[in-house]
Design a protein around this motif. Structure first.
Motif, PDB file in Angstrom:
ATOM      1  N   UNK A 292      -8.862   1.223  -9.932  1.00 27.19           N
ATOM      2  CA  UNK A 292      -8.608  -0.207 -10.129  1.00 27.19           C
ATOM      3  C   UNK A 292      -8.024  -0.839  -8.875  1.00 27.19           C
ATOM      4  N   UNK A 293      -7.156  -0.109  -8.168  1.00 27.55           N
ATOM      5  CA  UNK A 293      -6.571  -0.645  -6.944  1.00 27.55           C
ATOM      6  C   UNK A 293      -7.579  -0.695  -5.803  1.00 27.55           C
TER       7      UNK A 293
ATOM      8  N   UNK B  78       0.830  -1.209   0.000  1.00 28.64           N
ATOM      9  CA  UNK B  78       0.000   0.000   0.000  1.00 28.64           C
ATOM     10  C   UNK B  78       0.859   1.251   0.000  1.00 28.64           C
ATOM     11  N   UNK B  79       1.945   1.244   0.768  1.00 25.31           N
ATOM     12  CA  UNK B  79       2.842   2.410   0.816  1.00 25.31           C
ATOM     13  C   UNK B  79       3.528   2.622  -0.528  1.00 25.31           C
TER      14      UNK B  79
ATOM     15  N   UNK C 182      -6.028   0.566   2.153  1.00 20.68           N
ATOM     16  CA  UNK C 182      -4.953   1.190   2.917  1.00 20.68           C
ATOM     17  C   UNK C 182      -4.153   2.169   2.065  1.00 20.68           C
ATOM     18  N   UNK C 183      -4.025   1.872   0.786  1.00 26.42           N
ATOM     19  CA  UNK C 183      -3.316   2.782  -0.112  1.00 26.42           C
ATOM     20  C   UNK C 183      -4.018   4.129  -0.189  1.00 26.42           C
ATOM     21  N   UNK C 184      -5.339   4.129  -0.223  1.00 24.00           N
ATOM     22  CA  UNK C 184      -6.094   5.382  -0.294  1.00 24.00           C
ATOM     23  C   UNK C 184      -5.841   6.228   0.955  1.00 24.00           C
TER      24      UNK C 184
ATOM     25  N   UNK D 235       1.021   4.025  -2.977  1.00 26.48           N
ATOM     26  CA  UNK D 235       0.702   5.425  -2.673  1.00 26.48           C
ATOM     27  C   UNK D 235       1.840   6.342  -3.108  1.00 26.48           C
ATOM     28  N   UNK D 236       3.082   5.932  -2.887  1.00 28.85           N
ATOM     29  CA  UNK D 236       4.222   6.753  -3.299  1.00 28.85           C
ATOM     30  C   UNK D 236       4.297   6.865  -4.813  1.00 28.85           C
ATOM     31  N   UNK D 237       3.977   5.787  -5.499  1.00 31.68           N
ATOM     32  CA  UNK D 237       3.991   5.838  -6.972  1.00 31.68           C
ATOM     33  C   UNK D 237       2.898   6.764  -7.477  1.00 31.68           C
TER      34      UNK D 237
END
Length: 330
Positions: free
Chosen positions: A146-147, A125-126, A208-210, A129-131
């Motif tokens: 999509x994620x 997820x981190x 979690x990425x959001x 998010x960084x990408x």
């Protein structure tokens, strides 16, 4: 000492208002009191429905479970015609739960699951998010959607979909692997736990990425520009600026993930229908469910549920302590 007299115009105006039947004017303090009373009533009109639902659907079940955990059933009569009576057993249910080898093995299993699955999921997820936070990503919104889509799939449905991919003779993935000479059994005793972890990782990584991405968006862009002027690379900016600043968001997602680990239920319950390597006591929540509805032991089941809740509280409290040490001023 004579009483003060009103100006004739004021006296005539007051008498005219009284004769016309008009109410006397309210003072500022009385108007504020009336306004405060109206606002307070309006506030209670919004709060009372929430409090009623909170008490009925949260507090009442919690206290009822606590009451059940201290009680048990005593059967009387040899032929079973007498109705069993509910008696107070104190901490006997808790002592039985804490010495139950099946329950302790299930706790150890989910802890092992969490130690591996939670860091992998949060790491993915981190990275995502960084990408997405970089300027080189095109169609960012499409990839974010999509994620995030796996989170929109109900847990039972996601488990059923992955169960078909794990099932030999049905899964196209296994057919491709067999054709390539790689014979993998995702439902074997040593791999079924990680097959369950794969389902949870697929479903919750985007969520979690959001959260982490939202924390990244709140960071002032001036910090990155200043770092680039000082000669920092994108990797250095990500590792030394972005990651430390979003650490609270990572810890919060970690807290949610740990609590979710103790609540593991849907995935192993679905896989149990296609493999014997997932038993009825595979996870603590499965034990609670089967004790209550399979073995007809609601009182002992309530004690096990309370033990799980206490464990989740202790882990949550530990994470909150970490958050407080990370942000002592908050």
């Amino acid at each position: 000492m004579t009483a003060p007299t009103l100006h004739p115009a004021a006296r005539d105006g007051r008498n005219g208002a009284e004769q016309a039947g008009e109410p006397p004017r309210l003072t500022a303090s009385r108007r504020n009191k009336r306004r405060f009373g109206a606002d307070w009533k309006m506030a209670w009109a919004f709060v009372v429905p929430f409090l009623a639902l909170f008490v009925v659907f949260h507090l009442v079940p919690v206290f009822y479970a606590l009451w059940q955990s201290f009680h048990g059933v005593e059967k009387s009569g040899g032929l079973g015609f007498t109705k069993p009576s509910v008696i107070f057993v104190g901490l006997d249910n808790y002592a039985e739960a804490l010495t139950d080898e099946g329950f302790l093995r299930s706790v150890g299993r989910v802890l092992l699951y969490g130690v591996v699955q939670v860091p992998v999921m949060l790491g993915l997820a981190l990275v995502m998010a960084l990408i997405f936070d970089t300027a080189i990503v095109r169609m960012r919104s499409l990839f974010q959607l999509a994620a995030f889509l796996p989170y929109a799939v109900p847990g039972i449905i996601a488990s059923i979909l992955w169960a078909f991919l794990y099932l030999p003779g049905v899964s196209p993935v296994l057919d491709l692997l067999d054709g390539a000479g790689a014979h993998i059994d995702f439902l074997a005793p040593g791999s079924v736990l990680w097959s369950i972890a794969n389902i949870s990782t697929w479903q919750w990584t985007g969520y979690n990425m959001i959260i982490i991405f939202a924390a990244l968006q709140a960071i002032p862009r001036d910090l990155f520009e200043a770092a680039r002027i000082d000669g920092a690379t994108n990797w250095q900016i990500a590792w030394r600026i972005k990651v430390p600043l979003v650490a609270p968001a990572i810890l919060i997602t970690g807290l949610f993930s740990v609590v979710g680990t103790l609540q593991l239920f849907s995935e192993p319950t679905v896989l149990r229908t296609i493999t014997n390597n997932v038993t009825y006591n595979y996870t603590p929540n499965m034990i609670v469910y089967n004790l209550a509805f399979g073995s007809n032991q609601p009182y002992y089941s309530a004690a096990v549920a309370v033990v799980i809740a206490i464990g989740a509280f202790l882990l949550s409290f530990g994470f909150l302590r970490v958050l407080q040490r990370r942000n002592p001023d908050e």
